[in-house]
Structure formats: C-alpha cells, structure tokens
Enzyme design. Structure first.
Site, PDB file in Angstrom:
ATOM      1  N   ASP A  22       0.874  -1.172   0.000  1.00 30.43           N
ATOM      2  CA  ASP A  22       0.000   0.000   0.000  1.00 30.43           C
ATOM      3  C   ASP A  22       0.914   1.226   0.000  1.00 30.43           C
ATOM      4  OD1 ASP A  22      -2.087   1.754  -0.003  1.00 30.43           O
ATOM      5  OD2 ASP A  22      -3.223   0.729   1.572  1.00 30.43           O
TER       6      ASP A  22
HETATM    7  C1  BGC Z   1      -4.984   3.194  -0.306  1.00 29.35           C
HETATM    8  C2  BGC Z   1      -5.003   2.149  -1.396  1.00 29.35           C
HETATM    9  C3  BGC Z   1      -4.803   2.804  -2.728  1.00 29.35           C
HETATM   10  C4  BGC Z   1      -3.486   3.537  -2.702  1.00 29.35           C
HETATM   11  C5  BGC Z   1      -3.131   4.218  -4.002  1.00 29.35           C
HETATM   12  C6  BGC Z   1      -3.794   4.115  -0.401  1.00 29.35           C
HETATM   13  O1  BGC Z   1      -4.010   5.263   0.349  1.00 29.35           O
HETATM   14  O2  BGC Z   1      -5.018   2.570   0.945  1.00 29.35           O
HETATM   15  O3  BGC Z   1      -6.213   1.426  -1.366  1.00 29.35           O
HETATM   16  O4  BGC Z   1      -4.855   1.863  -3.748  1.00 29.35           O
HETATM   17  O5  BGC Z   1      -3.539   4.533  -1.714  1.00 29.35           O
HETATM   18  O6  BGC Z   1      -3.879   5.352  -4.201  1.00 29.35           O
END
Ligand code: BGC
Length: 682
Positions: free
Chosen positions: A234
């Site tokens: 993540d």
């Molecule tokens: C989120 C993810 C997301 C990623 C990219 C993170 O803040 O938890 O689900 O895919 O950002 O934007």
C-alpha cells in the site's frame, strides 16, 4: 523460449540498478521501464469504483486532462447487495476494459476486507461483513477485470478494518480465527480468481507491518498458498529496507516524490553492497514482476510482440452494465402500506427533500474518488423519468456545512502518511450559524411536506464521503446534520413519505424507522444511480437487492464493540473471534434494525420442497413467484456448526409472475460438517 527460461535470461541480464528500478515507484503510480531490455514501466491506478484520474508523476496534482473522465461504477457494497455473480463479472469487465482503455496495467481493486465494524471509513469500498458473499462476488469480478489483460490487485492484505491509525495499529487475533475467518477469504479469492496481484495492507499484524510481514507474505501467501503473483505495498506501507527486502513484497509504492530514497531504492542498494541483504531476494521480486508482465502480455517470451487486448472506456456497453448493477443493488426495506411502486399516471406534483437527492458522490471517498463522465443524482433520475408531466419540487431539508469540502487545491493523499483524525461530528454543535441554517432548512421542508398539494414526498438522505472516507473512521452510527430529528418531524406530517437512505455502512434509524411506511436502502450507486433509484420507485425495476451487512440499532450491538474493540490507536483486539456480523447477533439474539440478507420485492415468493442431501453437499428446492410482478428472489442457505450460523450458499433466480423453478445449490466442502444446513433468510 519457455516463460521460466525467458525470465531467467532477463534476470541475468539486468543490472542491480535496473532491478531496483523495477521494484519501487518512480512516480505516484508507476515503476520505471528498462528500455534497454524491452521491459516497460508498470502502470497502476485506483480503484474500485472506476479508473481514477491521472496525477502528475511527482505531485498529487491532477493533470486536469479532459480525456480522463470515466464511467463511475457502483461501490463494492452496492455490488454485494445484488448477490448476483454474473453482475459481478460484468462489473469486473467494465473496470478492466476502462483500465486497459486508459493504458493501465494494474487496477488497484477490489477491496475485500470484511466489514468488521460499521464505523470503518472505507466500508463502502468493501463488499460485506460475510466472507462467503465477499469471495463469491469478488472472484467473478476479478475474472472480469483480468479478461481485459489488466491485473486486478486484491486489497488490503490483511485485517485493514479500521482507518484510525491505519499505518501503525497492530491487530491482535487468535491465529486460528485469523486463518479461518479472515485469511481464508483472501485464499479463496486468490486461488479461484487467479488474481495477478495483491496489495499488502498498511497496518501491523502480530507486531509486524503487513507490507514487511514474513508470516503473511512468505509463510502464508507464498509457502502455504503457492501464490506466484505480484505483491504491491500500500502507498507508504513500507517502513524498513531490510524487512521489506526479506519479506516477499515485490514492489514498494508510496505517496512521496523522493523516489530514489524509497526503502527499496538507494537504501536497498546500500544494504546489498554492505552484504546485509542478499541480491537473490531482489531477483525473486523481479521474477514476480516479469511473470506479471508476461501474463498481461506486456512482454512476450517469443519473438513476436504479444497481442494484448485493447480496452475501451465510456462505452454504451459499460454504462448499461453499470445501470444493471445499480438497479439490482437497491434494497427495499419497508413497504408496509404497499405505497411503492408509485404510479406516475396518478401523480400531479411531488416533493423531493434531502441533500443526497442532489449531491454528487463520485468525486469523494479517498483513493476511490472518480472523475465521472456524469453522475445522475436521485433528483435528476426522478425528473428525467417523469419528463415534465409531473411537477417535481425540491427542498434541501438539511445541508452539510460549507467548510467540509474545502481542500485547498491539493489532494488529501499527499498528506496521507500523516496521522488522520476521526470524522468530526458536524451537526452544528457549537456553531450557531450552521445550527440556525439547519433549523431554517428543516422548517422550510416541514412546511412544504405538510402542504396538501403533493401526491408523494420522497426524502433522500444518509451519509456522504465526508463520513464514508479513506483515512478516518466514523465516530458513531448517527446520521449527521441532525437528519434524525428532521426525518422524524417530516414523518409526523407525512407518514407516507418515502425515505431513501444512501450510505456505505449501517446508520442509526431507530428513532424514526417505525414511523416510516416505506424505506429504501442504497449504497453509492455509480453514474446511473439516480436512474436506477427512480426506476425502482416508479416500478420499472422490481427491487431485488439484499443487505450484504447487518443494520444494527446501535454500534454496541456489533460484536467488534460488544466483545472486542475497534478504533484503538495502538492495538485492536479481535476478542469476538469468529462471531463477526450476524454470526454474533443471531447467536445472542441481539435485535437489529434489519438483518443480513434482508430485502423485499414488489412480488412475493414461496419456497417449498427444500431438501438437503445426506452428505450436506447439496440443497434442492422449488421457488415460485406468487405475486403479480416479475421479480428476482435470492435463495440463501446457512450452515449451523452448533456455535454460529454462517452463509454457505445462495442463488439469485428470476421468476415471471406465477412461474416456478427448481433450484439446486452446491455447498462448499468446508461447510459440509455443519450440524444443520437451512434454507431461507436469517
Ligand atoms: C490506499 C489504497 C490505494 C493507494 C493508491 C492508499 O491510500 O489505501 O487502497 O490503492 O492509496 O492510491
């Protein structure tokens, strides 16, 4: 050349610097290409409700193109409310084709965490509190995505059930419970969908960051499940070079633009050169990435350029699928006086009340935000349907405070590694001006509702993405902006008011629920949401959505609060064990507003001759539509192991009025040892 040989050859040819460039972000949403060897960059994008708009490579500034508007899809909760596997497949196809059409390789969806608590800010992105329903829908969804030569990315592995302190919170859970209640869902999904990638979560598990967890990634995912797909962190989930290098994580992504300083960039090179990390570990990561690229036909092991499917976005076909999901996701909770469907030929003038009748939701929620080509609000849906023949008046009734939506032009994600706060109670408490505004809106709406000139009154309220949002949890299940008082007062002058609740998770409705004859529940429902809602209200669509989660009276009725805890800053204890959601309320007879699996139709169904095979492997029954409308029934099967009941089978069946069908439902192996298998709703 075979794939393994080809990958080996490339890994041998790549320099250490080139390999490192492949395993971390070189921009907010892509890695670097190794042009010398024909290896392209890997381009990723959010998210579950459509393909997100483009950002500059090194800043969270939307590029502002006029060409990245997309189809806005119903949220995963809405998809789950359809209980329809075919629709899940077609929704996946929409997302895959749009992602491919926008030149993406990996689409960061679906989110499959279970709704352990109604307060989790990201519940709207998740399917259900039930693991079986989640996996049964996520599997065809992922297949649908990947048929377009785009990788799905199942997220967030694992236990990312709260947003409060999501980067640091440590989950305390019995290992057996972890495995058979939570990890099992991921295992089923990965094995049966063949998802090419998975995202490791922000939070910790047993003291280790999930993105660096040897237990989760090396032992469970790779050794036990033999997963050979790509593991992506993540954004900002990695905190330590050595740990991340040694964990079976393949790509580090983050939200900052110091790409060379990412843990798997220069710091890793240093660690390798100092002999602290074995370069072979990097080769493994590169192998997973190359395999992903082969699967996506981004590269080919043969001489010729592989032929990769071409995508398409904003197509008529995609919008049709989106409408189909939206119209099956709407749940009729009450129709006590059979006021619905409304007969438009009998109406002269109607009144619509509530901010959610006109508010657009596509552009909120966090990384799930969408730059929608368009979004039909409920009010527009109703006006569009009635086409000028019925006068539609609108009053707001309530409004969110104006300061809520200011973002100073920057994207929230830039600051997402800083600690987030809980959703503030924005009910005007302590703000006289706003409280006054609410009072004025309320009296205006009440006056209008009490006016005898309206043949029907429709209220559309609930939550919005100030509450259903990434990065923070709700403080309570209460409706914001004093809606409780407003609805109660409106119902006191118009008991036949049709109440529509739009939210990503359960809200308290106890103070007025019994006063309302008619109640509709819907999740954020995509670009055709307003069309679908009005089609249900006026009877062009017979509602067939079923609740994919329990609507508790109050948050304390949820096992995460009654037995375990939620929202802790350092640790969260899953003391409720396996008793998530309805498993607990059913076992302890806790009264709820509406049960998991509940939903009405304009017609009625009768089931008979239900038989469970001796070995519990199959259920057969007959279902008949005994009402006057054609409609869809969802047959549900529950297994009771003596400790709790759990969903173990379902089938959605279309029946014309008067029609009868035989239904056969196979029970998966793991539920066959149940003491009893029962057919029918909870
Ligand atoms: C989120 C993810 C997301 C990623 C990219 C993170 O803040 O938890 O689900 O895919 O950002 O934007």
């Amino acid at each position: 050349m075979g794939e393994t040989e080809f990958i080996d050859k490339l890994v041998n040819e790549l320099t250490l610097d080139e390999k490192l460039s492949m395993i971390h972000g070189a921009a907010m949403f892509h890695t670097e290409a190794v042009e010398r060897l024909g290896i392209p960059e890997l381009v990723m994008s959010d998210g579950p409700m459509g393909v997100r708009n483009d950002f500059e490579d090194d800043k969270w500034i939307p590029i502002g193109n006029s060409d990245d508007y997309v189809s806005y899809m119903p949220s995963n909760s809405a998809l789950a409310a359809t209980w329809n596997r075919e629709l899940a497949h077609s929704a996946g196809n929409v997302l895959g084709s749009e992602a491919r059409g926008r030149g993406k390789d990996v689409i960061l969806a679906p989110g499959v965490n279970l709704k352990r608590s109604p307060l989790c800010g990201r519940n709207f992105e998740y399917f259900s509190e039930d693991g079986f329903l989640t996996s049964e829908l996520a599997i065809p969804f992922i297949k649908g995505v990947q048929e377009n030569d785009v990788a799905a990315c199942v997220k967030h592995f694992a236990l990312n059930h709260q947003e409060t302190e999501r980067l640091w919170v440590d989950e305390e859970i019995d290992e057996e419970v972890l495995r058979d209640t939570y990890l099992y869902v991921f295992e089923e999904i990965l094995k049966r969908s063949g998802s090419y990638s998975i995202m490791s979560a922000y939070n910790k598990l047993y003291g280790e960051q999930c993105c660096e967890s040897k237990f989760l990634l090396n032992k469970v995912l790779r050794e036990e499940w033999n997963y050979d797909g790509c593991v992506i962190s993540d954004w900002g989930g990695v905190h330590n070079t050595k740990n991340a290098a040694e964990a079976s994580l393949d790509i580090e992504m983050s939200v900052t633009n110091n790409f060379d300083e990412y843990f798997l960039a220069k710091p890793l090179k240093k660690a390798i050169e100092a002999g602290e990390v074995d370069e072979k570990l990097i080769d493994e990561k590169v192998r997973h990435i190359l395999l992903l690229m082969l699967r996506l036909k981004m590269i080919g092991a043969g001489e010729e350029k592989p032929s990769r499917k071409k995508g398409a976005y904003n197509t008529e076909k995609n919008r049709q699928s989106i409408y189909d999901v939206a119209s099956e996701s709407i749940i009729l909770l009450k129709n006590d006086k059979k006021l619905l469907p409304l007969d438009e030929s009998k109406l002269k003038r109607i009144l619509v009340i509530g901010e959610n009748a006109e508010r657009l939701h596509s552009n909120g929620g966090g990384s799930a935000e969408i730059k929608a080509l368009y979004e039909i609000s409920p009010l527009m849906g109703i006006r569009k349907k009635l086409g000028g023949n019925v006068k539609v008046d609108y009053v707001k009734g309530y409004a969110s405070p104006p300061e809520e939506n200011t973002n100073n032009g920057t994207n929230w994600q830039e600051k997402s590694l800083e600690s987030m706060i809980m959703a503030p109670e924005m009910d005007g408490v302590g703000d006289d001006k706003y409280a006054m505004e609410l009072a004025v809106l309320k009296s205006e709406a009440k006056k209008a509702a009490a006016d005898g000139k309206y043949d029907a009154v429709i209220f559309v309220g609930g939550l919005n993405h100030e509450y259903d949002i990434e990065g923070r949890d709700r403080k309570s299940m209460k409706l914001p902006y004093s809606q409780d008082i407003l609805i109660k007062e409106l119902l006191s002058v118009r008991q036949d008011m049709i109440v529509v609740m739009m939210a990503g998770s359960a809200v308290e409705m106890g103070t007025w629920k019994d006063d309302a004859d008619t109640l509709i529940w819907e999740y954020y429902n995509g670009m055709e949401g307003g069309t679908a809602l009005s089609d249900v209200i006026f009877g062009d669509v017979n509602p067939s959505g079923r609740l994919p989660e329990t609507l508790y009276y109050k948050v304390e009725d949820c096992s995460a609060f009654a037995l375990g805890d939620f929202g802790g800053k350092e640790k969260v204890h899953y003391r409720e064990g396996r008793l998530i959601g309805y498993r607990y309320t059913e076992k302890e007879n806790v009264p709820v507003q509406f049960k998991f699996g509940y939903g009405l139709s304009y017609t009625e169904f009768e089931t008979k001759d239900a038989e469970v095979s001796k070995d519990n492997s199959k259920v057969t029954l007959k279902v008949k539509n005994i009402g006057k409308y054609d409609g869809k029934e969802t047959v549900q099967v529950y297994a009771d192991n003596g400790e709790y009941k759990t969903l173990c089978g379902f089938e959605k069946v279309f029946l014309k009025s008067g029609e009868e069908k035989s239904v056969s439902i196979e029970i998966p192996e793991r539920y066959r040892s149940a003491k009893t298998i029962s057919v029918g709703n909870l």
